[in-house]
Write a protein that holds these residues in place. Structure first.
Motif, PDB file in Angstrom:
ATOM      1  N   GLY A   1       0.869  -1.198  -0.029  1.00  0.00           N
ATOM      2  CA  GLY A   1      -0.081   0.044  -0.086  1.00  0.00           C
ATOM      3  C   GLY A   1       0.844   1.180  -0.111  1.00  0.00           C
ATOM      4  N   ILE A   2       1.831   1.273  -1.042  1.00  0.00           N
ATOM      5  CA  ILE A   2       2.826   2.271  -0.972  1.00  0.00           C
ATOM      6  C   ILE A   2       2.725   3.230  -2.372  1.00  0.00           C
ATOM      7  N   LEU A   3       2.638   4.585  -2.107  1.00  0.00           N
ATOM      8  CA  LEU A   3       2.836   5.402  -3.591  1.00  0.00           C
ATOM      9  C   LEU A   3       4.256   5.850  -3.494  1.00  0.00           C
ATOM     10  N   ARG A   4       4.999   5.655  -4.591  1.00  0.00           N
ATOM     11  CA  ARG A   4       6.373   5.761  -4.806  1.00  0.00           C
ATOM     12  C   ARG A   4       6.886   6.342  -6.105  1.00  0.00           C
ATOM     13  N   THR A   5       7.233   7.495  -6.525  1.00  0.00           N
ATOM     14  CA  THR A   5       7.548   7.759  -7.835  1.00  0.00           C
ATOM     15  C   THR A   5       8.563   6.858  -8.518  1.00  0.00           C
ATOM     16  N   PRO A   6       8.580   6.554  -9.830  1.00  0.00           N
ATOM     17  CA  PRO A   6       9.776   5.674 -10.412  1.00  0.00           C
ATOM     18  C   PRO A   6      10.761   6.263 -10.277  1.00  0.00           C
ATOM     19  N   LEU A   7      10.993   7.651 -10.562  1.00  0.00           N
ATOM     20  CA  LEU A   7      12.197   8.271 -10.512  1.00  0.00           C
ATOM     21  C   LEU A   7      12.424   9.137  -9.423  1.00  0.00           C
ATOM     22  N   ASP A   8      13.183   9.873  -9.421  1.00  0.00           N
ATOM     23  CA  ASP A   8      13.623  10.653  -8.217  1.00  0.00           C
ATOM     24  C   ASP A   8      12.030  11.805  -8.050  1.00  0.00           C
ATOM     25  N   PRO A   9      11.538  12.107  -6.974  1.00  0.00           N
ATOM     26  CA  PRO A   9      10.200  12.339  -7.001  1.00  0.00           C
ATOM     27  C   PRO A   9      10.538  14.045  -7.550  1.00  0.00           C
ATOM     28  N   ASP A  10      11.476  14.689  -7.343  1.00  0.00           N
ATOM     29  CA  ASP A  10      11.648  15.950  -8.011  1.00  0.00           C
ATOM     30  C   ASP A  10      11.566  16.031  -9.399  1.00  0.00           C
ATOM     31  N   VAL A  11      11.914  15.162 -10.102  1.00  0.00           N
ATOM     32  CA  VAL A  11      12.031  14.777 -11.600  1.00  0.00           C
ATOM     33  C   VAL A  11      10.747  14.580 -11.928  1.00  0.00           C
TER      34      VAL A  11
ATOM     35  N   SER B   1       8.307  17.682 -11.227  1.00  0.00           N
ATOM     36  CA  SER B   1       8.621  18.834 -12.094  1.00  0.00           C
ATOM     37  C   SER B   1       8.205  18.482 -13.475  1.00  0.00           C
ATOM     38  N   ASP B   2       8.262  17.444 -13.841  1.00  0.00           N
ATOM     39  CA  ASP B   2       8.015  17.128 -15.196  1.00  0.00           C
ATOM     40  C   ASP B   2       6.518  17.392 -15.383  1.00  0.00           C
ATOM     41  N   ASP B   3       5.565  16.946 -14.245  1.00  0.00           N
ATOM     42  CA  ASP B   3       4.071  17.217 -14.195  1.00  0.00           C
ATOM     43  C   ASP B   3       3.397  17.292 -12.894  1.00  0.00           C
ATOM     44  N   PRO B   4       3.573  18.736 -12.323  1.00  0.00           N
ATOM     45  CA  PRO B   4       3.019  18.732 -10.797  1.00  0.00           C
ATOM     46  C   PRO B   4       1.725  18.257 -10.570  1.00  0.00           C
ATOM     47  N   LEU B   5       0.907  17.893 -11.447  1.00  0.00           N
ATOM     48  CA  LEU B   5      -0.267  17.377 -11.194  1.00  0.00           C
ATOM     49  C   LEU B   5      -0.218  15.993 -10.339  1.00  0.00           C
TER      50      LEU B   5
ATOM     51  N   PHE C   1      -3.804   4.231   0.712  1.00  0.00           N
ATOM     52  CA  PHE C   1      -2.253   3.723   0.576  1.00  0.00           C
ATOM     53  C   PHE C   1      -1.574   5.139   1.365  1.00  0.00           C
ATOM     54  N   THR C   2      -0.314   4.697   1.537  1.00  0.00           N
ATOM     55  CA  THR C   2       0.625   5.682   2.323  1.00  0.00           C
ATOM     56  C   THR C   2       1.632   6.355   1.225  1.00  0.00           C
ATOM     57  N   ILE C   3       1.871   7.662   1.394  1.00  0.00           N
ATOM     58  CA  ILE C   3       3.153   8.239   0.478  1.00  0.00           C
ATOM     59  C   ILE C   3       4.225   8.043   1.000  1.00  0.00           C
ATOM     60  N   GLU C   4       4.978   7.310   0.427  1.00  0.00           N
ATOM     61  CA  GLU C   4       6.540   6.866   0.823  1.00  0.00           C
ATOM     62  C   GLU C   4       7.336   8.305   1.171  1.00  0.00           C
ATOM     63  N   GLU C   5       8.215   8.172   2.031  1.00  0.00           N
ATOM     64  CA  GLU C   5       8.588   9.303   2.895  1.00  0.00           C
ATOM     65  C   GLU C   5       9.400  10.202   1.597  1.00  0.00           C
ATOM     66  N   LYS C   6      10.421   9.868   0.788  1.00  0.00           N
ATOM     67  CA  LYS C   6      10.980  10.604  -0.005  1.00  0.00           C
ATOM     68  C   LYS C   6       9.895  11.374  -1.006  1.00  0.00           C
TER      69      LYS C   6
ATOM     70  N   TYR D   1       7.014  11.874  -0.288  1.00  0.00           N
ATOM     71  CA  TYR D   1       6.020  12.767   0.402  1.00  0.00           C
ATOM     72  C   TYR D   1       6.957  14.374   0.444  1.00  0.00           C
ATOM     73  N   ASN D   2       8.109  13.954   0.968  1.00  0.00           N
ATOM     74  CA  ASN D   2       9.070  15.019   1.005  1.00  0.00           C
ATOM     75  C   ASN D   2       9.026  15.939  -0.299  1.00  0.00           C
ATOM     76  N   GLY D   3       9.077  15.296  -1.301  1.00  0.00           N
ATOM     77  CA  GLY D   3       9.160  15.699  -2.718  1.00  0.00           C
ATOM     78  C   GLY D   3       7.947  16.682  -2.991  1.00  0.00           C
ATOM     79  N   ILE D   4       6.754  16.330  -2.528  1.00  0.00           N
ATOM     80  CA  ILE D   4       5.627  17.071  -2.446  1.00  0.00           C
ATOM     81  C   ILE D   4       5.711  18.397  -1.916  1.00  0.00           C
ATOM     82  N   CYS D   5       6.206  18.093  -0.666  1.00  0.00           N
ATOM     83  CA  CYS D   5       6.243  19.513   0.299  1.00  0.00           C
ATOM     84  C   CYS D   5       7.343  20.450  -0.111  1.00  0.00           C
ATOM     85  N   THR D   6       8.277  20.038  -0.956  1.00  0.00           N
ATOM     86  CA  THR D   6       9.334  20.669  -1.344  1.00  0.00           C
ATOM     87  C   THR D   6       8.502  21.479  -2.942  1.00  0.00           C
TER      88      THR D   6
END
Ligand code: ATP
Ligand code: MG
Length: 468
Positions: A149-159, A162-166, A180-185, A187-192
């Motif tokens: 139950g985890i949501l994680r971006t395939p690439l670095d979250p910043d990438v 920023s490719d599509d902020p939606l 589901f839970t948003i994985e920590e990195k 999640y932090n990517g979203i905050c940034t």
């Protein structure tokens, strides 16, 4: 994964792809939903080559394809068949420019295509190729994230973000929808990156927002949007609800968390998206109307009225419909305190008739909102209020059965009033019409034609009018 390929379309697509000598895969949401045991009527196919050519080849082989649409600019094609929706797209590589969400698209490999997807659970593909038909292509271990139950971006979250902020909104949406839970990195990517949401059109944001609101416990999504500051990008009025002020040892409740509780309560008893919107808006004007005086403590006088006026403004900005749905939300906000006001000991039939008249066919929804609005840590208090509301409901039913005012229409119209006295449209017509409505609602006269006409004549005489 062959167990998921039961629909006859898969064999058709496989054979069409052999004819064109193009690789093809099922990808994204359909694969995810199969694994979750959720129903899905959308199937996305990704092919190495032209999605449009493949769709044409498939459409030729389908007898009852009801509708085929080609979007040359995007290189995609849709086939609708009964209630199924098939989308064909060429695998692509893409990157977005800093200042725009218009992607630069070029064709790519399957793995390029998986890289540009939003989450690992949405990046899985199932092969429809002859050599390995039915096998899973899962480069980011989406299966494991799905199971945990985890949501994680395939690439670095910043990438990815920023490719599509939606995608940040989509993260919250899936968290709320799937629990589901948003994985920590991530999640932090979203905050940034939250402020990058500003380049996304409000329509796309609102689509995701409505999916959050439609989920089982919408508060999950709202808390995430609040904590990551995504909500701050488009919904200041809700942000303003948050916080508690204290004066002379008296504090008011935190209206943000109260609103979320009301929203969850409504979600438990109704799937109606617009009733849920009414819950979101019911106290929206509390910050604007807040006041303190020594006698009453904290007050929010008129917040239901001011709030009902804010609905249009907010709907317009959020690109929500400005039609009867908006008017429905606005009306429920305006009336949301009325049933509670009727819990006092002495309530006249007239007051009840007026509420039934004002709420009209939305009376039941208003009661649902009202019940949901009872939140307190004190369970005894909650039970007492709920019991009081039940009594009001019974009174409403009694008055309704007797007087049938729910869809009350005055039996004499404005035109007829003009006809009776042979007068032109004027102030007097309005006065008589209103007096007639009040007379019926107050129970002075019965809601029938004879009594109405007599009343109109009498009222006209008082105003110096006579029947010629
Ligand atoms: P739902 O159908 O419930 O809205 P979904 O994940 O199927 O959810 P779709 O919009 O149907 O969403 O998209 C299908 C697939 O396309 C997704 O599973 C994902 O792989 C990809 N996708 C959609 N939107 C994005 C996006 N903004 N960024 C990256 N990938 C996306
Ligand atoms: Mg989908």
């Amino acid at each position: 994964m062959i167990q998921y390929l039961t629909h006859p379309i898969f064999i058709v697509v496989k054979e069409a792809a052999i004819t064109l000598n193009q690789e093809v895969y099922v990808v994204g949401g359909f694969v995810r939903d199969c694994m979750l045991g959720r129903e899905s009527k959308d199937i996305d196919f990704v092919t190495l080559g032209s999605g449009i050519d493949l769709a044409k080849e498939v459409a030729n082989r389908l007898e009852d394809a009801t509708e085929v649409n080609y979007f040359k600019n995007f290189g995609t094609a849709h086939i609708r068949q009964q209630n199924w929706d098939f989308e064909f797209v060429g695998a692509r590589k893409e990157s977005y420019r800093e200042d725009s969400r218009k992607p630069l698209v070029e064709s790519g490999s399957l793995s390029d295509d998986q890289n540009r997807r939003d989450f690992t659970i949405n990046a899985m593909a199932i092969s429809l190729n002859e050599s390995d038909y039915g096998s899973l292509v899962d480069p980011f271990n989406g299966v494991e994230d799905l199971n945990n139950g985890i949501l994680r971006t395939p690439l670095d979250p910043d990438v990815t973000f920023s490719d599509d902020p939606l995608r940040m909104m989509r993260a919250v949406r899936f968290a709320s929808q799937l629990d589901f839970t948003i994985e920590e990195k991530t999640y932090n990517g979203i905050c940034t990156m939250a402020s990058r949401l500003s380049i996304i059109s409000q329509e796309r944001i609102t689509d995701e927002l409505n999916k959050i609101i439609a989920s089982k416990r919408p508060s999950v999504g709202f808390k995430l949007m609040f904590d990551t500051k995504l909500l701050h990008e488009f919904f200041d009025e809700m942000i303003a609800l948050q916080g508690v002020e204290m004066r002379n040892g008296l504090s008011h409740k935190d209206n943000f968390y109260h609103t979320l509780q009301v929203l969850d309560n409504v979600a438990e008893i109704s799937d109606n998206l617009w009733l849920r919107w009414a819950a979101i808006m019911h106290d929206i004007a509390k910050p604007n109307t807040k006041d303190f005086n020594d006698k009453e403590g904290w007050t929010f006088h008129g917040h239901e009225f001011v709030g009902s006026k804010m609905v249009k403004h907010i709907f317009r900005r959020l690109k929500l419909p400005l039609n009867e749905r908006m008017r429905y939300v606005s009306k429920l906000v305006l009336l949301h305190l009325r049933p509670i006001a009727l819990t006092k000991d002495i309530v006249t039939d007239s007051a009840i008739r007026r509420l039934i008249f004002d709420a009209g066919e939305d009376m039941d929804d208003l009661m649902k909102l009202c019940k949901s609005d009872i939140t307190s840590k004190n369970e005894r208090k909650v039970q007492r209020f709920k019991q009081n509301l039940k009594i009001v409901e019974q009174k409403i039913r009694d008055v309704e059965d007797r007087d049938r005012v729910r869809n009350f229409q005055p039996t004499v119209t404005g035109e007829e009033i003009m006809e009776i006295f042979k007068i032109k449209p004027s102030k007097e017509v309005g006065i008589i019409k209103n007096a007639l409505k009040d007379a019926v609602l107050d129970g002075e006269i019965k809601n029938n034609r004879e009594e109405a006409i007599n009343f109109v004549l009498k009222k006209g005489n008082e105003l110096g009018l006579t029947k010629p």
